[in-house]
Scaffold this active site. Structure first.
Site: not given
Lengths: 212, 252
Positions: A81, A190, A192
């Site tokens: 990001c 992202h 994650e």
């Protein structure tokens, strides 16, 4: 041997750590703002949330700039990001310089072109699951071309060197959502928070042996 | 193309997921982490936990649930209910939430929205708006489960919280919530057209067409539902396949 997640006080790093820990096996994942621990790590993850001017200011204030540059020069390095955006020379957001590792600019989605195929208005930030089109890179192993990842951002990177681009996405306009060179890989989305495909990307990163 | 999102919502009290109509006749629907994992497996785009615990001494239970969930579920997690202070926002984020939803406290203390979004970023702050129709084409913001009319116009309020820094709006029709008659599409559309930030439609979903209508007619960016998923009427995947068949871009 460890994976260091660089903590410069911007945003919540828990998600990144949990996801890395999930795929890292016995390798410890450490969240750190200590340049020495970053230097000692085998791999480095450089996340970022919020506004790039704040991120750059915090990075400087905590004396982490050099540690990031050193890691990016030689270790497997994953930017996420704002951690992608800061690798570039300059951002339109707050008119601030970045780390300048890659030539290019960070610019906001162009308001005038934020229109969907059906004529409806596209909202900014670009938030949600969008398709990522790959250029060959080892970190895409096991992930289908066009797989969806979770994005939240209003600015995008514009690399000067097209050979840096390892992934593209489309939201009103086509944009670069992944870049790579040597030991560096960085993504706008992202991983994650991107379910199975995101975990696969992180898994690929924790075992990645960049050539040279 | 960006996919429209489906978000299962879990009402949690005393560590369990429950579901009832307007807080009456709550039914036990199971363990929150187990259910969140099941929705993740089914392809949910996010999961929302709403802490409906009444007593403040039980507030910490939700933190443990979020911690557990964040270790096992790798999609965005939103948590709401009882958020009054920036400190509450921070604790939920630190436990592993990605976004925190602020409802009543946004009305009583709008500064909280500005303060929280300045501290943790707009992308983490959702403002939940409970709206009820007061005249044709007019809706007010209600609090306390739909009992208290704040007098605020819902569309104006949505614009206001966007300007304060809300990154997303979770819009619930109190007229429809629990009815299974579908979203209030006029309300959804009015708010979705008024703001730049994404709008999540909520309240009233009884079948899969309702979800698709929320996007295609209500122009919502995401749709939230609880009971149709909890009791196995439909899976999230079935919902997505149905939306895809109606020409809506989804992540399958």
């Amino acid at each position: 041997m460890s994976i260091a997640v660089i903590d410069y006080g911007m945003g919540n790093l828990r998600s990144v750590c949990q996801a890395l820990a999930h795929v890292a096996g016995d390798t410890p994942v450490v969240v750190t703002s200590d340049p020495e621990r970053v230097a000692a790590a085998e791999r480095v993850v450089f996340p970022g949330q919020g506004a790039m001017p704040d991120c750059m200011a915090e990075l400087e204030a905590r004396g982490l700039r050099q540690a990031v540059l050193d890691a990016a020069a030689r270790k497997p390095f994953l930017g996420i990001c704002i951690g992608l955006q800061m690798l570039f020379e300059h951002s339109e957001e707050g008119d601030v310089p970045g780390l300048g590792i890659f030539p290019g600019q960070v610019r906001r989605f162009p308001a005038a072109r934020m229109v969907a195929a059906d004529g409806s208005r596209l909202k900014v930030p670009h938030m949600g699951w969008n398709q990522v089109w790959q250029k060959p890179h080892p970190l895409w192993a096991g992930i289908g071309d066009g797989a969806r990842f979770y994005f939240v951002h209003s600015y995008c990177v514009h690399p000067e060197d097209p050979s840096l681009v390892t992934g593209t996405c489309e939201y009103g306009v086509p944009f670069t959502c992944a870049v790579g060179r040597a030991n560096i890989f960085a993504v706008q989305f992202h991983p994650e928070k991107s379910a199975r495909d995101g975990l696969q990307l992180l898994k690929n990163f924790v075992s990645w042996q960049p050539a040279g | 193309m960006l996919a429209k999102r489906i978000i299962p919502c879990l009402d949690v009290t005393a560590g369990r997921v429950v579901k009832g109509t307007n807080f009456v006749g709550l039914r036990d629907a199971g363990d929150p982490v187990e259910i969140a994992r099941r929705y993740d497996d089914q392809g949910a785009d996010e999961v929302t936990f709403l802490d409906i615990t009444a007593s403040s001494d039980q507030r910490d239970i939700i933190l443990h649930i979020i911690e557990d969930c964040a270790r096992q579920v790798f999609i965005p997690l939103t948590v709401g209910g009882g958020v009054r202070k920036v400190e509450d926002v921070r604790r939920l984020l630190n436990a592993g939430a990605d976004k925190v939803s602020i409802n009543t406290a946004a009305v009583t203390n709008p500064d909280l929205v500005a303060e929280a979004s300045a501290k943790v970023g707009s992308q983490c702050i959702v403002v939940a708006i409970d709206a009820k129709q007061v005249a044709p084409g007019r809706w007010h913001v209600f609090t306390h489960g739909g009992r208290n009319d704040t007098g605020l116009d819902a569309v104006e309020w949505a614009r206001k919280v966007e300007s304060l820094g809300a990154g997303e709006i979770l819009l619930t029709s109190m007229d429809r919530d629990g009815t299974k008659n579908g979203f209030d599409l006029a309300l959804t559309r009015a708010v979705a057209d008024a703001v730049q930030v994404p709008v999540i439609a909520s309240g009233g979903v009884g079948n899969l067409d309702h979800l698709a209508d929320g996007v295609s007619l209500g122009r919502a960016d995401a749709v939230l539902a609880a009971s149709i998923f909890h009791f196995g009427e439909y899976t999230v995947r079935q919902a997505k396949e149905h939306m895809a068949a109606r020409g809506i871009e989804v992540r399958l």
